[in-house]
Design a protein around this motif. Structure first.
Motif, PDB file in Angstrom:
ATOM      1  N   GLY A  30       0.826  -1.208   0.000  1.00  0.00           N
ATOM      2  CA  GLY A  30       0.000   0.000   0.000  1.00  0.00           C
ATOM      3  C   GLY A  30       0.857   1.253   0.000  1.00  0.00           C
ATOM      4  N   LEU A  31       1.938   1.248   0.772  1.00  0.00           N
ATOM      5  CA  LEU A  31       2.866   2.391   0.769  1.00  0.00           C
ATOM      6  C   LEU A  31       3.549   2.550  -0.584  1.00  0.00           C
ATOM      7  CD1 LEU A  31       4.573   2.277   4.279  1.00  0.00           C
ATOM      8  CD2 LEU A  31       2.847   3.866   3.439  1.00  0.00           C
ATOM      9  N   TYR A  32       3.867   1.433  -1.234  1.00  0.00           N
ATOM     10  CA  TYR A  32       4.443   1.509  -2.579  1.00  0.00           C
ATOM     11  C   TYR A  32       3.457   2.177  -3.538  1.00  0.00           C
ATOM     12  CZ  TYR A  32       5.566   0.164  -7.313  1.00  0.00           C
ATOM     13  OH  TYR A  32       5.815   0.217  -8.656  1.00  0.00           O
ATOM     14  N   LEU A  33       2.183   1.817  -3.429  1.00  0.00           N
ATOM     15  CA  LEU A  33       1.179   2.439  -4.297  1.00  0.00           C
ATOM     16  C   LEU A  33       1.098   3.947  -4.074  1.00  0.00           C
ATOM     17  CD1 LEU A  33      -1.837  -0.055  -4.382  1.00  0.00           C
ATOM     18  CD2 LEU A  33      -0.447   0.722  -6.299  1.00  0.00           C
ATOM     19  N   VAL A  34       1.230   4.373  -2.833  1.00  0.00           N
ATOM     20  CA  VAL A  34       1.208   5.814  -2.538  1.00  0.00           C
ATOM     21  C   VAL A  34       2.408   6.505  -3.184  1.00  0.00           C
ATOM     22  CG1 VAL A  34       1.380   7.532  -0.695  1.00  0.00           C
ATOM     23  CG2 VAL A  34      -0.124   5.560  -0.408  1.00  0.00           C
ATOM     24  N   ALA A  35       3.573   5.897  -3.119  1.00  0.00           N
ATOM     25  CA  ALA A  35       4.801   6.533  -3.609  1.00  0.00           C
ATOM     26  C   ALA A  35       4.982   6.422  -5.122  1.00  0.00           C
ATOM     27  CB  ALA A  35       6.004   5.923  -2.905  1.00  0.00           C
ATOM     28  N   SER A  36       4.448   5.383  -5.734  1.00  0.00           N
ATOM     29  CA  SER A  36       4.751   5.105  -7.141  1.00  0.00           C
ATOM     30  C   SER A  36       4.355   6.210  -8.123  1.00  0.00           C
ATOM     31  CB  SER A  36       4.147   3.769  -7.565  1.00  0.00           C
ATOM     32  OG  SER A  36       2.744   3.790  -7.478  1.00  0.00           O
ATOM     33  N   PRO A  37       3.234   6.932  -7.966  1.00  0.00           N
ATOM     34  CA  PRO A  37       2.955   7.989  -8.945  1.00  0.00           C
ATOM     35  C   PRO A  37       3.929   9.162  -8.869  1.00  0.00           C
ATOM     36  CG  PRO A  37       1.092   7.717  -7.438  1.00  0.00           C
ATOM     37  CD  PRO A  37       2.136   6.738  -7.062  1.00  0.00           C
ATOM     38  N   PHE A  38       4.655   9.271  -7.782  1.00  0.00           N
ATOM     39  CA  PHE A  38       5.634  10.339  -7.638  1.00  0.00           C
ATOM     40  C   PHE A  38       7.014   9.907  -8.148  1.00  0.00           C
ATOM     41  CE2 PHE A  38       2.368  10.937  -4.380  1.00  0.00           C
ATOM     42  CZ  PHE A  38       1.870  12.156  -4.799  1.00  0.00           C
ATOM     43  N   VAL A  39       7.174   8.620  -8.394  1.00  0.00           N
ATOM     44  CA  VAL A  39       8.424   8.085  -8.933  1.00  0.00           C
ATOM     45  C   VAL A  39       8.338   7.978 -10.459  1.00  0.00           C
ATOM     46  CG1 VAL A  39       9.969   6.082  -8.946  1.00  0.00           C
ATOM     47  CG2 VAL A  39       8.928   6.836  -6.800  1.00  0.00           C
ATOM     48  N   PHE A  40       7.196   7.481 -10.951  1.00  0.00           N
ATOM     49  CA  PHE A  40       6.992   7.306 -12.385  1.00  0.00           C
ATOM     50  C   PHE A  40       6.141   8.452 -12.923  1.00  0.00           C
ATOM     51  CE2 PHE A  40       7.246   2.929 -10.618  1.00  0.00           C
ATOM     52  CZ  PHE A  40       8.456   2.577 -11.189  1.00  0.00           C
ATOM     53  N   GLU A  41       6.165   8.610 -14.223  1.00  0.00           N
ATOM     54  CA  GLU A  41       5.326   9.625 -14.867  1.00  0.00           C
ATOM     55  C   GLU A  41       3.862   9.236 -14.658  1.00  0.00           C
ATOM     56  OE1 GLU A  41       4.356  11.206 -19.329  1.00  0.00           O
ATOM     57  OE2 GLU A  41       6.313  10.301 -18.950  1.00  0.00           O
ATOM     58  N   ALA A  42       3.037  10.177 -14.171  1.00  0.00           N
ATOM     59  CA  ALA A  42       1.654   9.869 -13.843  1.00  0.00           C
ATOM     60  C   ALA A  42       0.733  11.032 -14.188  1.00  0.00           C
ATOM     61  CB  ALA A  42       1.532   9.543 -12.356  1.00  0.00           C
ATOM     62  N   THR A  43      -0.499  10.694 -14.508  1.00  0.00           N
ATOM     63  CA  THR A  43      -1.524  11.716 -14.717  1.00  0.00           C
ATOM     64  C   THR A  43      -2.101  12.111 -13.359  1.00  0.00           C
ATOM     65  OG1 THR A  43      -3.285  10.073 -14.957  1.00  0.00           O
ATOM     66  CG2 THR A  43      -2.120  10.727 -16.980  1.00  0.00           C
ATOM     67  N   ASP A  44      -2.867  13.191 -13.344  1.00  0.00           N
ATOM     68  CA  ASP A  44      -3.501  13.613 -12.090  1.00  0.00           C
ATOM     69  C   ASP A  44      -4.446  12.534 -11.557  1.00  0.00           C
ATOM     70  OD1 ASP A  44      -2.163  16.011 -12.023  1.00  0.00           O
ATOM     71  OD2 ASP A  44      -3.785  17.165 -12.955  1.00  0.00           O
ATOM     72  N   ALA A  45      -5.201  11.912 -12.451  1.00  0.00           N
ATOM     73  CA  ALA A  45      -6.127  10.851 -12.031  1.00  0.00           C
ATOM     74  C   ALA A  45      -5.368   9.679 -11.413  1.00  0.00           C
ATOM     75  CB  ALA A  45      -6.965  10.379 -13.214  1.00  0.00           C
ATOM     76  N   ALA A  46      -4.231   9.327 -12.001  1.00  0.00           N
ATOM     77  CA  ALA A  46      -3.432   8.220 -11.469  1.00  0.00           C
ATOM     78  C   ALA A  46      -2.851   8.564 -10.103  1.00  0.00           C
ATOM     79  CB  ALA A  46      -2.315   7.858 -12.446  1.00  0.00           C
ATOM     80  N   ILE A  47      -2.435   9.827  -9.948  1.00  0.00           N
ATOM     81  CA  ILE A  47      -1.905  10.251  -8.642  1.00  0.00           C
ATOM     82  C   ILE A  47      -2.983  10.112  -7.575  1.00  0.00           C
ATOM     83  CG2 ILE A  47      -1.067  12.226  -7.313  1.00  0.00           C
ATOM     84  CD1 ILE A  47       0.393  13.148  -9.875  1.00  0.00           C
ATOM     85  N   TRP A  48      -4.164  10.631  -7.853  1.00  0.00           N
ATOM     86  CA  TRP A  48      -5.254  10.535  -6.886  1.00  0.00           C
ATOM     87  C   TRP A  48      -5.633   9.079  -6.626  1.00  0.00           C
ATOM     88  CZ3 TRP A  48      -6.876  13.833  -3.493  1.00  0.00           C
ATOM     89  CH2 TRP A  48      -6.676  15.200  -3.711  1.00  0.00           C
ATOM     90  N   ASN A  49      -5.768   8.303  -7.670  1.00  0.00           N
ATOM     91  CA  ASN A  49      -6.172   6.907  -7.526  1.00  0.00           C
ATOM     92  C   ASN A  49      -5.176   6.132  -6.676  1.00  0.00           C
ATOM     93  OD1 ASN A  49      -7.775   4.466  -8.363  1.00  0.00           O
ATOM     94  ND2 ASN A  49      -5.787   3.920  -9.219  1.00  0.00           N
ATOM     95  N   ASP A  50      -3.907   6.160  -7.050  1.00  0.00           N
ATOM     96  CA  ASP A  50      -2.916   5.360  -6.327  1.00  0.00           C
ATOM     97  C   ASP A  50      -2.696   5.866  -4.907  1.00  0.00           C
ATOM     98  OD1 ASP A  50      -2.721   3.859  -8.603  1.00  0.00           O
ATOM     99  OD2 ASP A  50      -0.562   4.099  -8.852  1.00  0.00           O
ATOM    100  N   THR A  51      -2.786   7.174  -4.715  1.00  0.00           N
ATOM    101  CA  THR A  51      -2.609   7.718  -3.368  1.00  0.00           C
ATOM    102  C   THR A  51      -3.762   7.299  -2.456  1.00  0.00           C
ATOM    103  OG1 THR A  51      -1.369   9.599  -4.217  1.00  0.00           O
ATOM    104  CG2 THR A  51      -2.289   9.819  -2.011  1.00  0.00           C
ATOM    105  N   LEU A  52      -4.984   7.420  -2.927  1.00  0.00           N
ATOM    106  CA  LEU A  52      -6.144   7.056  -2.092  1.00  0.00           C
ATOM    107  C   LEU A  52      -6.240   5.553  -1.863  1.00  0.00           C
ATOM    108  CD1 LEU A  52      -8.845   9.521  -3.469  1.00  0.00           C
ATOM    109  CD2 LEU A  52      -7.583   9.656  -1.309  1.00  0.00           C
TER     110      LEU A  52
END
Length: 143
Positions: free
Chosen positions: A35-57
């Motif tokens: 779960g922590l990896y999912l929170v961090a992964s959009p900030f490591v890889f290129e991500a859209t805003d929707a992906a950032i919100w999705n993976d963070t939540l």
């Protein structure tokens, strides 16, 4: 003669309702770390805003649900089957979300899907094992 088992009979009987809480604790801890990896992964890889919100939540929710069961197991209690089932649903959402939401990069999409699959499998096992351990032992009918 009494129908109650003697001490030697109790020692040889297999207790099918026992659960190794140490092993289940590690299962919950691994799901929480994913779960922590999912929170961090959009900030490591290129991500859209929707992906950032999705993976963070979703990652935060997985971390909290798996962490809650880790805490329960560390206190020698059974994990909550309902909370583990919620983590399964969150893992399944993480598995299918890359096909629904534009993620921004293939690495993020693959990492999210694999993380979701692993969380769903670990949490399903956790729910199954704890439900089975929570089931009262059924007494056999006397002949």
């Amino acid at each position: 003669m009494s129908d109650t088992p003697t001490d030697t009979e109790r020692d040889t009987r297999t207790d099918y309702n026992s659960l190794n809480t140490d092993a289940m604790q590690w299962v919950s801890a691994l799901a929480a770390l994913i779960g922590l990896y999912l929170v961090a992964s959009p900030f490591v890889f290129e991500a859209t805003d929707a992906a950032i919100w999705n993976d963070t939540l979703v990652g935060t929710a997985i971390f909290l649900t798996a962490g809650y069961n880790f805490y329960r197991l560390s206190k020698d209690r059974l994990a909550s089957v309902g909370v583990a089932s919620l983590a399964v649903l969150l893992g399944l959402w993480a598995l299918v979300s890359p096909s629904i939401i534009e993620m921004g990069s293939d690495e993020l999409a693959t990492g999210t899907a694999i993380s979701g699959l692993i969380v769903a499998a670990l949490s399903a096992y956790n729910a199954y094992a704890n439900r089975k351990a929570d089931t009262p032992e059924r007494t056999r009918a006397r002949a």
